[in-house]
Write a protein that holds these residues in place. Structure first.
Motif, PDB file in Angstrom:
ATOM      1  N   SER A  20       0.838  -1.421  -0.076  1.00  0.00           N
ATOM      2  CA  SER A  20      -0.097  -0.065  -0.125  1.00  0.00           C
ATOM      3  C   SER A  20       0.745   1.410   0.228  1.00  0.00           C
ATOM      4  N   SER A 254      -4.833   0.272  -4.984  1.00  0.00           N
ATOM      5  CA  SER A 254      -3.925  -0.148  -4.135  1.00  0.00           C
ATOM      6  C   SER A 254      -3.898   0.810  -2.812  1.00  0.00           C
ATOM      7  N   GLY A 312      -3.490  -4.959  -1.954  1.00  0.00           N
ATOM      8  CA  GLY A 312      -2.598  -4.586  -0.856  1.00  0.00           C
ATOM      9  C   GLY A 312      -3.514  -3.617  -0.119  1.00  0.00           C
ATOM     10  N   HIS A 315      -3.237  -3.098   6.552  1.00  0.00           N
ATOM     11  CA  HIS A 315      -3.225  -4.609   7.176  1.00  0.00           C
ATOM     12  C   HIS A 315      -4.353  -5.175   7.396  1.00  0.00           C
ATOM     13  N   TYR A 316      -5.577  -4.958   6.616  1.00  0.00           N
ATOM     14  CA  TYR A 316      -6.712  -5.340   7.005  1.00  0.00           C
ATOM     15  C   TYR A 316      -6.714  -6.778   6.458  1.00  0.00           C
ATOM     16  N   LYS A 317      -7.203  -7.859   7.339  1.00  0.00           N
ATOM     17  CA  LYS A 317      -7.438  -9.105   7.045  1.00  0.00           C
ATOM     18  C   LYS A 317      -8.622  -9.939   6.727  1.00  0.00           C
ATOM     19  N   SER A 342      -4.835  -9.497  -0.368  1.00  0.00           N
ATOM     20  CA  SER A 342      -4.128  -8.965   0.941  1.00  0.00           C
ATOM     21  C   SER A 342      -3.100 -10.076   1.228  1.00  0.00           C
ATOM     22  N   PHE A 387      -0.159 -12.756  -1.564  1.00  0.00           N
ATOM     23  CA  PHE A 387      -1.416 -12.175  -1.736  1.00  0.00           C
ATOM     24  C   PHE A 387      -2.512 -13.082  -2.004  1.00  0.00           C
ATOM     25  N   LEU A 390      -8.852 -11.357   0.430  1.00  0.00           N
ATOM     26  CA  LEU A 390      -9.229 -11.193   1.641  1.00  0.00           C
ATOM     27  C   LEU A 390     -10.290 -12.060   2.053  1.00  0.00           C
TER      28      LEU A 390
END
Length: 391
Positions: A20, A254, A312, A315-317, A342, A387, A390
């Motif tokens: 990011s 991104s 990207g 930090h989100y999961k 991600s 990557f 998500l």
């Protein structure tokens, strides 16, 4: 980077939020990922990295580092002398920033990006100390930590000098975002050589990976480094060539927001180079700069609300986590269509994000991950490592 919290966070922003940070034990990258095939190509020239040079002068190896941090005001020159020749070689110490006997037998490194390079050279057992070992994800080095062979020496900007001296390292590989870290000067005063590594300042993915050749002379492993890098380069170029066969060129968004600012890769950054090599249409590809762009939500929405794929997202999961962080993310088509990818869910045993540790050394894997995300038909049987969709 994840080697220490304060500097890691600053670098995290600089590198645009992962393009990011205790999970179940996972396969190590070395076990899970295919080993690059050895090629017949060999070369002594540094072909991609711009931040260092290596020259031989008789029995002496000279390494010059040009930019260990952005806007560095001097170059650093290091002289490496074979241990068996040390008695017969006399150097002017004032002419070099450090003089190091090789092969190094006891080393301290300060960035997780250094760990894979040691391992690929077969030199991981020379590691005796690291700042905040909890950030290290590699199972091979974690086993050394658990066995007590690698000691935790504090944080990079607050290294426990007494402990470090007790470890008797012959070399410290330093990482810094500027020239204001007094710890390294203190280490040097204790007659321990400090050598700066600037792999993270490189402008291209292969340039970053080629810093394995910077490490190699310290262990007299130059031939091994050439072999490893040539294989990575070949894999990268093969993936890049394969991506050009795709018949579509999806638009890419991104980065993500931090407070009210959206950070995303500038058009001349190494992150943007990944997208270019993956045959993607990165919306900010024509923007200037090698770092990150700082934009308003409104400007990003205006240009990218209908982007096809999002690579990207900070930090989100999960989509749930993103939606709770900001309702505005739901306004973007990739969020609605579940087309976000991600690296935040690929974690090491102690919770470290493996992308920060391994990706700089394995850009071939990063590129394949991105190609899989945007051109899945090109790599139908490939399983992404960094990557992933998500959750």
């Amino acid at each position: 980077m994840q080697q220490f919290k304060s500097i890691y966070y600053l670098f995290f922003l600089f590198c645009v939020f992962i393009f990011s940070c205790k999970t179940e034990k996972k396969e190590t990258p070395q076990n899970k990922l295919p080993t690059p095939a050895v090629t017949e190509k060999t070369t002594n020239a540094i072909s991609h990295a711009k931040g260092f040079t290596i020259k031989k002068q008789g029995n002496i190896t000279l390494i010059k580092v040009f930019s260990p941090w952005p806007d560095a005001d001097k170059d650093f020159t290091y002289a490496l002398i074979p241990r068996e020749k040390a008695a017969s070689i006399v150097l002017d110490r004032d002419a070099y920033d450090a003089i190091v006997l090789t092969p190094v037998e006891r080393i301290v490194v300060t960035s997780t990006t250094h760990i894979p390079m040691l391992e690929m050279l077969g030199a991981e057992k020379t590691l005796v100390g690291f700042p905040d070992t909890s950030y290290i994800s590699s199972e091979k080095t974690r086993a050394l930590i658990d066995a007590g062979s690698v000691k935790d020496i504090g944080q990079n900007d607050q290294i426990n000098i007494e402990l470090l001296i007790d470890l008797q390292p012959e070399l410290v590989i330093g990482f810094s975002i500027n020239n204001t870290n007094p710890t390294y000067k203190t280490i040097q005063k204790a007659n321990i050589p400090v050598v700066y590594n600037g792999d993270w300042t490189e402008k291209t993915p292969l340039g970053r990976a080629e810093w394995i050749r910077f490490f190699a002379p310290f262990f007299q492993k130059e031939a091994k480094a050439i072999e490893v890098f040539n294989a990575i380069e070949e894999n990268y170029n093969e993936a890049k060539e394969l991506a050009q066969k795709a018949t579509t060129k999806p638009t890419i968004l991104s980065g993500a927001m931090y407070k009210d600012i959206w950070y995303l890769p500038a058009g001349e950054s190494f992150q943007a180079q990944f997208l270019k090599d993956a045959n993607a249409d990165y919306i900010w590809s024509t923007s200037e700069g090698t770092g990150s762009l700082s934009l308003s939500l409104e400007s990003v929405l205006d240009k990218a609300s209908e982007a096809e794929i999002w690579i990207g997202p900070n930090h989100y999961k999960s989509y749930k986590e993103m939606g709770e962080a900001s309702k505005h993310y739901a306004q973007f088509a990739p969020f609605k269509n579940k087309k976000i990818f991600s690296a935040a869910n690929t974690l090491g045993e102690t919770g470290g994000t493996i992308y920060y540790e391994l990706a700089p050394t394995r850009p071939d894997i990063v590129l394949k991950d991105i190609i899989k995300a945007i051109h899945p038909e090109v790599l139908p049987n490939y399983e992404p490592y960094f990557f992933k969709p998500l959750k």
